[in-house]
Scaffold this motif. Structure first.
Motif, PDB file in Angstrom:
ATOM      1  N   GLY A 389       0.782  -1.229   0.000  1.00 20.72           N
ATOM      2  CA  GLY A 389       0.000   0.000   0.000  1.00 20.72           C
ATOM      3  C   GLY A 389       0.808   1.270   0.000  1.00 20.72           C
ATOM      4  O   GLY A 389       0.341   2.304  -0.433  1.00 20.72           O
ATOM      5  N   PRO A 391       5.235   2.839   0.553  1.00 16.34           N
ATOM      6  CA  PRO A 391       6.617   2.419   0.799  1.00 16.34           C
ATOM      7  C   PRO A 391       6.768   2.056   2.278  1.00 16.34           C
ATOM      8  O   PRO A 391       6.201   2.715   3.138  1.00 16.34           O
ATOM      9  CB  PRO A 391       7.425   3.680   0.471  1.00 16.34           C
ATOM     10  CG  PRO A 391       6.535   4.532  -0.377  1.00 16.34           C
ATOM     11  CD  PRO A 391       5.140   4.222   0.057  1.00 16.34           C
ATOM     12  N   ASP A 413       7.539  -7.297   0.425  1.00 18.49           N
ATOM     13  CA  ASP A 413       7.066  -5.919   0.222  1.00 18.49           C
ATOM     14  C   ASP A 413       6.518  -5.885  -1.189  1.00 18.49           C
ATOM     15  O   ASP A 413       7.264  -5.964  -2.157  1.00 18.49           O
ATOM     16  CB  ASP A 413       8.245  -4.964   0.400  1.00 18.49           C
ATOM     17  CG  ASP A 413       7.878  -3.519   0.076  1.00 18.49           C
ATOM     18  OD1 ASP A 413       6.697  -3.235  -0.228  1.00 18.49           O
ATOM     19  OD2 ASP A 413       8.788  -2.662   0.120  1.00 18.49           O
ATOM     20  N   THR A 414       5.199  -5.785  -1.307  1.00 21.06           N
ATOM     21  CA  THR A 414       4.545  -5.965  -2.606  1.00 21.06           C
ATOM     22  C   THR A 414       4.059  -4.642  -3.171  1.00 21.06           C
ATOM     23  O   THR A 414       3.244  -3.961  -2.567  1.00 21.06           O
ATOM     24  CB  THR A 414       3.334  -6.902  -2.454  1.00 21.06           C
ATOM     25  OG1 THR A 414       2.382  -6.289  -1.574  1.00 21.06           O
ATOM     26  CG2 THR A 414       3.730  -8.250  -1.895  1.00 21.06           C
ATOM     27  N   TRP A 416       1.911  -2.760  -5.992  1.00 19.18           N
ATOM     28  CA  TRP A 416       0.885  -2.864  -7.037  1.00 19.18           C
ATOM     29  C   TRP A 416      -0.113  -1.747  -6.848  1.00 19.18           C
ATOM     30  O   TRP A 416       0.095  -0.867  -6.009  1.00 19.18           O
ATOM     31  CB  TRP A 416       0.220  -4.246  -7.054  1.00 19.18           C
ATOM     32  CG  TRP A 416      -0.447  -4.689  -5.778  1.00 19.18           C
ATOM     33  CD1 TRP A 416       0.142  -4.940  -4.578  1.00 19.18           C
ATOM     34  CD2 TRP A 416      -1.845  -4.961  -5.605  1.00 19.18           C
ATOM     35  NE1 TRP A 416      -0.796  -5.353  -3.667  1.00 19.18           N
ATOM     36  CE2 TRP A 416      -2.024  -5.370  -4.262  1.00 19.18           C
ATOM     37  CE3 TRP A 416      -2.965  -4.918  -6.444  1.00 19.18           C
ATOM     38  CZ2 TRP A 416      -3.273  -5.716  -3.753  1.00 19.18           C
ATOM     39  CZ3 TRP A 416      -4.193  -5.274  -5.927  1.00 19.18           C
ATOM     40  CH2 TRP A 416      -4.339  -5.661  -4.601  1.00 19.18           C
ATOM     41  N   GLN A 417      -1.180  -1.731  -7.630  1.00 15.76           N
ATOM     42  CA  GLN A 417      -2.155  -0.642  -7.607  1.00 15.76           C
ATOM     43  C   GLN A 417      -3.550  -1.179  -7.893  1.00 15.76           C
ATOM     44  O   GLN A 417      -3.689  -2.290  -8.431  1.00 15.76           O
ATOM     45  CB  GLN A 417      -1.859   0.373  -8.714  1.00 15.76           C
ATOM     46  CG  GLN A 417      -0.467   0.903  -8.761  1.00 15.76           C
ATOM     47  CD  GLN A 417      -0.271   1.847  -9.936  1.00 15.76           C
ATOM     48  OE1 GLN A 417      -0.435   1.470 -11.087  1.00 15.76           O
ATOM     49  NE2 GLN A 417       0.079   3.092  -9.637  1.00 15.76           N
ATOM     50  N   THR A 418      -4.558  -0.355  -7.618  1.00 14.02           N
ATOM     51  CA  THR A 418      -5.925  -0.696  -8.005  1.00 14.02           C
ATOM     52  C   THR A 418      -5.939  -1.085  -9.488  1.00 14.02           C
ATOM     53  O   THR A 418      -6.595  -2.042  -9.889  1.00 14.02           O
ATOM     54  CB  THR A 418      -6.842   0.531  -7.786  1.00 14.02           C
ATOM     55  OG1 THR A 418      -6.696   0.957  -6.429  1.00 14.02           O
ATOM     56  CG2 THR A 418      -8.290   0.187  -8.065  1.00 14.02           C
ATOM     57  N   ASP A 502       4.288   6.552 -10.040  1.00 11.00           N
ATOM     58  CA  ASP A 502       5.204   6.449  -8.903  1.00 11.00           C
ATOM     59  C   ASP A 502       6.627   6.784  -9.311  1.00 11.00           C
ATOM     60  O   ASP A 502       7.073   6.414 -10.404  1.00 11.00           O
ATOM     61  CB  ASP A 502       5.210   5.009  -8.358  1.00 11.00           C
ATOM     62  CG  ASP A 502       4.034   4.746  -7.436  1.00 11.00           C
ATOM     63  OD1 ASP A 502       3.920   5.452  -6.427  1.00 11.00           O
ATOM     64  OD2 ASP A 502       3.233   3.854  -7.738  1.00 11.00           O
ATOM     65  N   ARG A 517       4.322   8.817  -4.868  1.00 10.22           N
ATOM     66  CA  ARG A 517       3.661   9.330  -6.063  1.00 10.22           C
ATOM     67  C   ARG A 517       4.392  10.546  -6.631  1.00 10.22           C
ATOM     68  O   ARG A 517       4.962  11.339  -5.891  1.00 10.22           O
ATOM     69  CB  ARG A 517       2.219   9.736  -5.729  1.00 10.22           C
ATOM     70  CG  ARG A 517       1.366   8.642  -5.153  1.00 10.22           C
ATOM     71  CD  ARG A 517       0.961   7.594  -6.120  1.00 10.22           C
ATOM     72  NE  ARG A 517       0.357   8.112  -7.328  1.00 10.22           N
ATOM     73  CZ  ARG A 517      -0.243   7.348  -8.235  1.00 10.22           C
ATOM     74  NH1 ARG A 517      -0.311   6.041  -8.071  1.00 10.22           N
ATOM     75  NH2 ARG A 517      -0.766   7.876  -9.313  1.00 10.22           N
ATOM     76  N   ARG A 528      -5.352   5.923  -1.175  1.00 12.83           N
ATOM     77  CA  ARG A 528      -5.028   6.925  -2.168  1.00 12.83           C
ATOM     78  C   ARG A 528      -6.026   8.069  -2.108  1.00 12.83           C
ATOM     79  O   ARG A 528      -7.228   7.855  -2.162  1.00 12.83           O
ATOM     80  CB  ARG A 528      -5.077   6.265  -3.537  1.00 12.83           C
ATOM     81  CG  ARG A 528      -4.196   6.955  -4.523  1.00 12.83           C
ATOM     82  CD  ARG A 528      -4.640   6.643  -5.879  1.00 12.83           C
ATOM     83  NE  ARG A 528      -4.303   5.292  -6.272  1.00 12.83           N
ATOM     84  CZ  ARG A 528      -4.336   4.937  -7.544  1.00 12.83           C
ATOM     85  NH1 ARG A 528      -4.664   5.797  -8.475  1.00 12.83           N
ATOM     86  NH2 ARG A 528      -4.053   3.708  -7.880  1.00 12.83           N
TER      87      ARG A 528
HETATM   88  C1  WT7 Z   1      -0.287   3.221  -4.916  1.00 19.39           C
HETATM   89  C2  WT7 Z   1      -1.499   2.420  -5.330  1.00 19.39           C
HETATM   90  C3  WT7 Z   1      -1.870  -1.973  -3.912  1.00 19.39           C
HETATM   91  C4  WT7 Z   1      -3.080  -2.014  -3.141  1.00 19.39           C
HETATM   92  C5  WT7 Z   1      -3.242  -0.909  -2.146  1.00 19.39           C
HETATM   93  C6  WT7 Z   1      -3.047   0.479  -2.684  1.00 19.39           C
HETATM   94  C7  WT7 Z   1       1.521   2.886  -3.499  1.00 19.39           C
HETATM   95  C8  WT7 Z   1       1.383   0.397  -3.140  1.00 19.39           C
HETATM   96  C9  WT7 Z   1       3.405  -0.067  -2.496  1.00 19.39           C
HETATM   97  C10 WT7 Z   1       4.651  -0.590  -2.054  1.00 19.39           C
HETATM   98  C11 WT7 Z   1       5.552   1.566  -2.262  1.00 19.39           C
HETATM   99  C12 WT7 Z   1       3.320   1.311  -2.784  1.00 19.39           C
HETATM  100  C13 WT7 Z   1       2.008   3.383  -4.823  1.00 19.39           C
HETATM  101  C14 WT7 Z   1       0.914   2.976  -5.776  1.00 19.39           C
HETATM  102  N1  WT7 Z   1       2.055   1.564  -3.172  1.00 19.39           N
HETATM  103  N2  WT7 Z   1       2.180  -0.597  -2.724  1.00 19.39           N
HETATM  104  N3  WT7 Z   1       4.814  -1.872  -1.733  1.00 19.39           N
HETATM  105  N4  WT7 Z   1       5.691   0.272  -1.957  1.00 19.39           N
HETATM  106  N5  WT7 Z   1       4.401   2.119  -2.667  1.00 19.39           N
HETATM  107  O1  WT7 Z   1      -3.659   0.610  -3.940  1.00 19.39           O
HETATM  108  O2  WT7 Z   1      -4.867   2.770  -3.671  1.00 19.39           O
HETATM  109  O3  WT7 Z   1      -4.366   1.814  -5.941  1.00 19.39           O
HETATM  110  O4  WT7 Z   1      -2.563   2.788  -4.504  1.00 19.39           O
HETATM  111  O5  WT7 Z   1       0.103   2.828  -3.604  1.00 19.39           O
HETATM  112  O6  WT7 Z   1       2.149   4.771  -4.777  1.00 19.39           O
HETATM  113  O7  WT7 Z   1       0.870   3.753  -6.947  1.00 19.39           O
HETATM  114  P1  WT7 Z   1      -3.932   2.019  -4.539  1.00 19.39           P
END
Ligand code: WT7
Length: 655
Positions: A389, A391, A413-414, A416-418, A502, A517, A528
């Motif tokens: 979610g 860093p 440490d995963t 990804w994004q929506t 990112d 971001r 977000r």
């Molecule tokens: C944004 C996506 C992934 C599901 C929850 C959030 C940040 C997500 C990491 C990580 C650094 C991360 C990014 C990304 N993010 N995981 N492991 N390390 N940053 O989903 O609301 O779509 O947000 O969350 O900035 O773009 P989301």
């Protein structure tokens, strides 16, 4: 674009190799990277074999009209069948799908795959009776209760895309989403439990529906028993309308590209984006990643994603990933401190959770509460822990690894994004090493790069923008109702590749460090939020003339919402005291939801703008982070920053 703190910490080069016994029995082996590189589509074809297809696909990927992808072309399947029936048919009906834990103590329910299948069939029959047809959208606004999963899978079963709206969003936010995707049915509950108090959901639905004339029915789950208003004819009790149905429902197979759900997320403009996920590729992506990244052994593991189903993490890793793999999961309704600060660890101990997946913000909160709390519980069942979610700062990583993981569990440490639908960048726990603060490398079959301003890949040791250079199965297909915005937002910054928004850095080993971001999107506690959306909410208040919002680094929530407002003259005369700040914070909560409430609101006389009238958020961020204000030479009036700084010293900021 990056936070200096994170960049500096990169030089700390601890590294943890996979534990030998894990490596020996790992689901995925090191050669996966090689074979995926050699033939990426063959790799994804193989992973599709995890699912049961009613009709096989004839082509893995159709990328003839980029950026509009079609995966598993011609294939047909049913997502609910893949998550439920087939496991029952395989003799796993008695396996527990969820150990559901309500927030009030001793309010628990164990639900088997057979029970969940029956319940989903009943709910599917109920939706059909209410006139829901293939392709119709259904909005779900629920607490974390089993019926939420049942509602989602019932929709999937009949091919009606769901849109789950996080229960913490306001009636206005709910209304926007219902209208945007034109949902005709809303499924909700009277309320849920949060910190011991029943929170209300139904009143927000009633409020939202005042301007949604096309919603025919509201199906209400009785969870708390609190008093609610009832709209005769429109409102129906879940236990009545679902309870009376048969548990027989023959499901239909849908095209691999049939819409599965729409999930709204904040973008850089005020209007949230409806991210569309479809059936085949999404399910392959969630299913394979949950199995690979968590090295899942479905017959022995107890898996817990501690997130809300209202976010994509819940969709992919509480519902679709785990169920498609016949996982036994924990699902918890409430907050980590109810009724005591050891609640999570009590749950881990009781259900012998072996895999835990949560957000850094939760980890930092536990750190603050103290190691002695988790240390009171037996956490020896844990074998793997994950983070998602935002860093994760190396300090939180180390605390998580040592205090929760007993220094034996690998941390994944995963990133990804929506939009990506599935985990994209992460260590593979039995194969690759982990470094505190780095998400390491793209999964096999995933292609990512860090590029500079002109789109050229950067050298090791340099920073730039994260892009995804090839399509992947669980990728978003478009923004609901707005193909152009899909093209503009993701595929136009660097032609031909997906722009994630990112910042990232490659270290000397070529491993990826995510730096936050680079657009006007904030990340608060892993959620977000859009600066523009909150600015619009503030400006919609009659006393506000202008507003600027920035995300400033925050030791607990990663970033925090900091607002600067100029009041209208009439309001300014009343003074800029604490009342107005409270009023504005409440107003944002009402417009968007409590999560968007600014942590601080500063009333100012002017905002720093360039000569072309653009607000210089960088300078406001300096103020919010209590740093020396940076270069002001491009300001139209450079004395503005002195004014704001003086204002701050005068103590008008409220935390
Ligand atoms: C944004 C996506 C992934 C599901 C929850 C959030 C940040 C997500 C990491 C990580 C650094 C991360 C990014 C990304 N993010 N995981 N492991 N390390 N940053 O989903 O609301 O779509 O947000 O969350 O900035 O773009 P989301």
């Amino acid at each position: 674009m990056s936070s200096p703190a994170l960049t500096n910490l990169m030089h700390e080069t601890r590294r943890f190799d996979p534990p030998a016994e894990l490596a020996e029995h790992a689901n995925v082996t090191a050669d996966a990277y090689g074979s995926a590189t050699q033939d990426r589509l063959a790799y994804w074809e193989e992973q599709a074999g995890r699912l049961t297809w009613a009709e096989p696909f004839t082509r893995v990927l159709d990328w003839d009209d980029p950026p509009f992808a079609k995966w598993y072309v011609g294939g047909k399947l049913n997502a609910a069948y893949n998550c439920l029936d087939r496991h029952v048919e395989a003799g796993l009906g008695d396996r527990i799908a969820y150990h559901w834990v309500g927030e009030p103590e001793n309010d628990t329910r164990d639900i088997t795959y057979a029970e969940l299948t029956d319940e989903v069939c009943r709910a599917a029959n109920a939706l059909l009776e209410l006139g829901v047809r293939t392709g119709d959208r259904v909005a779900i606004y629920m607490p974390m209760i089993p019926e939420t999963v049942v509602a989602m899978l019932a929709c999937a079963r009949i091919g009606a895309p769901h849109t789950v709206v996080f229960g913490g969003f306001s009636s206005t936010a709910l209304q926007d989403r219902i209208l945007d995707c034109d949902a005709r049915i809303v499924i909700t509950a009277d309320g849920g439990y949060r910190r011991g108090i029943p929170s209300a959901l139904k009143p927000a639905v009633d409020e939202a529906l005042k301007s949604c004339p096309d919603v025919r029915n509201v199906v209400v789950v009785r969870r708390t028993g609190q008093q609610i208003e009832w709209n005769e004819g429109r409102d129906l009790w879940w236990h009545e309308v679902v309870g009376k149905q048969s548990s027989e429902h023959e499901c239909e197979a849908f095209d691999a590209e049939h819409p599965l759900y729409v999930m709204y997320t904040s973008g850089t403009t005020g209007k949230p984006k409806g991210i569309l996920h479809t059936t085949g590729g999404y399910l392959v992506g969630c299913s394979w990643t949950q199995w690979a990244v968590f090295d899942l052994k479905p017959d022995i593991d107890v898996y817990w994603t501690a997130a809300d189903i209202g976010w994509v993490t819940g969709h992919s890793y509480i519902v679709y990933g785990p169920l498609s793999n016949a996982t036994t999961s924990v699902m918890y309704e409430g907050t980590p401190d109810a009724p005591h600060k050891g609640r999570w660890w009590e749950i881990v101990e009781k259900y012998e959770v072996s895999i835990l997946y949560c957000a850094p913000t939760a980890i930092r909160t536990f750190m603050k509460w103290g190691a002695e709390i988790p240390q009171k519980f037996d956490l020896s069942s844990l074998r793997l822990i994950g983070s998602v979610g935002e860093p994760i700062n190396p300090e939180a990583y180390m605390w998580y690894r040592e205090t929760i993981g007993g220094d034996r569990c690998p941390v994944v440490d995963t990133w990804w994004q929506t939009e990506t639908g599935m985990i994209m960048i992460t260590p593979l726990p039995g194969v690759t090493s982990g470094k505190p603060g780095s998400a390491m490398t793209p999964l096999p079959g995933v292609c990512a790069a860090v590029v500079d301003d002109s789109g050229k890949p950067v050298q090791k040791g340099s920073g730039g923008y994260l892009v995804l250079t090839e399509p992947w199965p669980a990728m978003l297909r478009t923004i609901w109702g707005d193909d152009q915005r899909y093209v503009d937002t993701y595929w136009s910054r660097f032609p031909g590749v997906y722009f994630a928004g990112d910042g990232a850095k490659l270290d000397e080993d070529g491993d990826i460090w995510l730096l936050g971001r680079v657009d006007d999107v904030m990340n608060v506690s892993g959620h977000r939020l859009s600066t523009t959306e909150i600015e619009s909410a503030l400006v919609s208040h009659p006393k506000v003339a202008e507003a600027a919002v920035v995300g400033a680094n925050d030791p607990d929530t990663g970033q925090a919402v900091n607002a600067f407002v100029i009041l209208r003259e009439s309001a300014a005369d009343e003074g800029a005291g604490a009342e107005i700040v409270t009023e504005l914070r409440d107003h944002v909560a009402k417009e968007i939801g409590p999560i968007a409430k600014p942590k601080s609101i500063m009333v100012v006389l002017e905002l720093p703008k360039t000569r072309s009238g653009k607000i210089m958020r960088r300078l406001l961020r300096d103020v919010a982070e209590k740093r020396e204000v940076g270069d002001v030479t491009t300001l139209a009036d450079s004395s503005v920053m002195d004014l704001i700084s003086a204002n701050l010293a005068g103590g008008k900021q409220e935390d």
